[in-house]
Design a protein around this motif. Sequence first.
Motif, PDB file in Angstrom:
ATOM      1  N   LEU A 179      11.185 -12.865 -20.016  1.00 53.01           N
ATOM      2  CA  LEU A 179      12.393 -13.136 -20.794  1.00 53.01           C
ATOM      3  C   LEU A 179      13.253 -11.892 -20.961  1.00 53.01           C
ATOM      4  N   ASP A 180      12.621 -10.709 -20.945  1.00 53.44           N
ATOM      5  CA  ASP A 180      13.384  -9.485 -21.136  1.00 53.44           C
ATOM      6  C   ASP A 180      14.299  -9.189 -19.961  1.00 53.44           C
ATOM      7  N   SER A 181      13.889  -9.510 -18.733  1.00 52.05           N
ATOM      8  CA  SER A 181      14.768  -9.289 -17.585  1.00 52.05           C
ATOM      9  C   SER A 181      15.980 -10.212 -17.662  1.00 52.05           C
ATOM     10  N   VAL A 182      15.764 -11.436 -18.130  1.00 47.45           N
ATOM     11  CA  VAL A 182      16.884 -12.367 -18.318  1.00 47.45           C
ATOM     12  C   VAL A 182      17.796 -11.855 -19.430  1.00 47.45           C
ATOM     13  N   ALA A 183      17.194 -11.351 -20.504  1.00 49.05           N
ATOM     14  CA  ALA A 183      17.977 -10.843 -21.630  1.00 49.05           C
ATOM     15  C   ALA A 183      18.808  -9.633 -21.227  1.00 49.05           C
ATOM     16  N   VAL A 184      18.282  -8.789 -20.346  1.00 48.07           N
ATOM     17  CA  VAL A 184      19.025  -7.615 -19.884  1.00 48.07           C
ATOM     18  C   VAL A 184      20.274  -8.040 -19.124  1.00 48.07           C
ATOM     19  N   LEU A 185      20.138  -9.005 -18.227  1.00 47.17           N
ATOM     20  CA  LEU A 185      21.300  -9.468 -17.470  1.00 47.17           C
ATOM     21  C   LEU A 185      22.346 -10.093 -18.395  1.00 47.17           C
ATOM     22  N   ARG A 186      21.891 -10.789 -19.425  1.00 44.59           N
ATOM     23  CA  ARG A 186      22.817 -11.354 -20.401  1.00 44.59           C
ATOM     24  C   ARG A 186      23.518 -10.234 -21.164  1.00 44.59           C
ATOM     25  N   LEU A 187      22.771  -9.196 -21.507  1.00 40.92           N
ATOM     26  CA  LEU A 187      23.354  -8.063 -22.225  1.00 40.92           C
ATOM     27  C   LEU A 187      24.411  -7.358 -21.379  1.00 40.92           C
ATOM     28  N   VAL A 188      24.162  -7.225 -20.098  1.00 40.36           N
ATOM     29  CA  VAL A 188      25.148  -6.614 -19.196  1.00 40.36           C
ATOM     30  C   VAL A 188      26.426  -7.449 -19.184  1.00 40.36           C
ATOM     31  N   ASP A 189      26.280  -8.772 -19.139  1.00 42.57           N
ATOM     32  CA  ASP A 189      27.454  -9.658 -19.186  1.00 42.57           C
ATOM     33  C   ASP A 189      28.217  -9.483 -20.503  1.00 42.57           C
ATOM     34  N   GLN A 190      27.489  -9.369 -21.596  1.00 40.28           N
ATOM     35  CA  GLN A 190      28.134  -9.174 -22.901  1.00 40.28           C
ATOM     36  C   GLN A 190      28.839  -7.831 -22.973  1.00 40.28           C
ATOM     37  N   ALA A 191      28.247  -6.819 -22.355  1.00 41.16           N
ATOM     38  CA  ALA A 191      28.889  -5.504 -22.317  1.00 41.16           C
ATOM     39  C   ALA A 191      30.180  -5.552 -21.523  1.00 41.16           C
ATOM     40  N   ARG A 192      30.192  -6.311 -20.430  1.00 39.91           N
ATOM     41  CA  ARG A 192      31.385  -6.418 -19.591  1.00 39.91           C
ATOM     42  C   ARG A 192      32.563  -6.992 -20.368  1.00 39.91           C
ATOM     43  N   GLU A 193      32.276  -7.824 -21.347  1.00 45.20           N
ATOM     44  CA  GLU A 193      33.332  -8.422 -22.161  1.00 45.20           C
ATOM     45  C   GLU A 193      34.070  -7.378 -23.001  1.00 45.20           C
ATOM     46  N   GLY A 194      33.480  -6.182 -23.111  1.00 40.80           N
ATOM     47  CA  GLY A 194      34.138  -5.118 -23.864  1.00 40.80           C
ATOM     48  C   GLY A 194      35.379  -4.586 -23.181  1.00 40.80           C
ATOM     49  N   GLY A 195      35.485  -4.780 -21.860  1.00 40.98           N
ATOM     50  CA  GLY A 195      36.682  -4.342 -21.148  1.00 40.98           C
ATOM     51  C   GLY A 195      36.425  -3.205 -20.173  1.00 40.98           C
ATOM     52  N   GLU A 196      37.487  -2.503 -19.801  1.00 40.52           N
ATOM     53  CA  GLU A 196      37.407  -1.476 -18.772  1.00 40.52           C
ATOM     54  C   GLU A 196      36.844  -0.156 -19.280  1.00 40.52           C
TER      55      GLU A 196
END
Length: 299
Positions: free
Chosen positions: A44-61
């Motif tokens: 589950l942690d590997s899935v959570a990491v990829l989700r976290l990366v997606d959430q970080a991308r929402e922060g912008g450039e």
Amino acid sequence: MIQLKNKEHLAGKIAGRKMIATLLFAMLLLPLAVLGEVRYHCGLDSVAVLRLVDQAREGGEKYGDRIVAAAKALIGVPYAGAADNDSVGTIVVRLDSLNQREFIYISMAAAKTAGLTAPTLRDFEKNLENISRKKGNDQGFASQFLYGADWIVDNVYRGNLKEMTEYLGGGGYRTKTLDYVGRHPGEFPAMANPDVAEKIRIAEYGYRSHRIPHMKKQSIGNKTTKELMLQGDIIIMSSLDDDFDIYDIGIVALENGEPTLMHISKETGLVTLDPYPLARLFKIEGQHFYGYRWLRPEE
């Protein structure tokens, strides 16, 4: 070194039979782990990491905005002792609990990974190793950052951080000898290995009578400081304890234009966006630290 109540920021104190059991368990793990290999606590942690990366991308450039987005996604995660197996030395990733260092490392690694065109789990692993290990290379316990000072010196040299502490002037220095691990080898199973112990001794020798810069606490409320502070900057409250160089550490979020700290709350034990602006937080916690360091993550 990061300080929590009862000094829980280090690997848990091991004594007597508990130490022997831990060493035996570590020996059983040795064939299963390879230095430099990032391991996950569970699938589950590997899935959570990829989700976290997606959430970080929402922060912008901007890197700092992505760091804040990643850190906010971790709000509510409880504190736990160091997840690294300090006998094996491999990096262990788990997002259901964090210590203070892991909160910073993982937020930065997720944000850096989110800046890539097509980020992968391996990209996150490389970035995490780069930020959280000396010279960006996991070589066991001796490659872990045991103090705030060694993390800062190493990452500033390699371009991951910019030291802002002396930017405005008016601060000062405090000299400390950072050798807690070498003086308390029984608390760390890895130190039973003579080669590891020697590497730690050599590393700590470089932090004898180490001059640690700081800014005055009251400067945090200055107009100039507030105007220069950016999203994703890192604030370190400098510990009064001679054995440690960090009392608390967190990530700056600009809330209604006010620098506010995201950190692991000492009261709740959870990753928290502090309810008070930094200037107010410093007044509340001021008796526990003598100044602060200001760092800016660099992409």
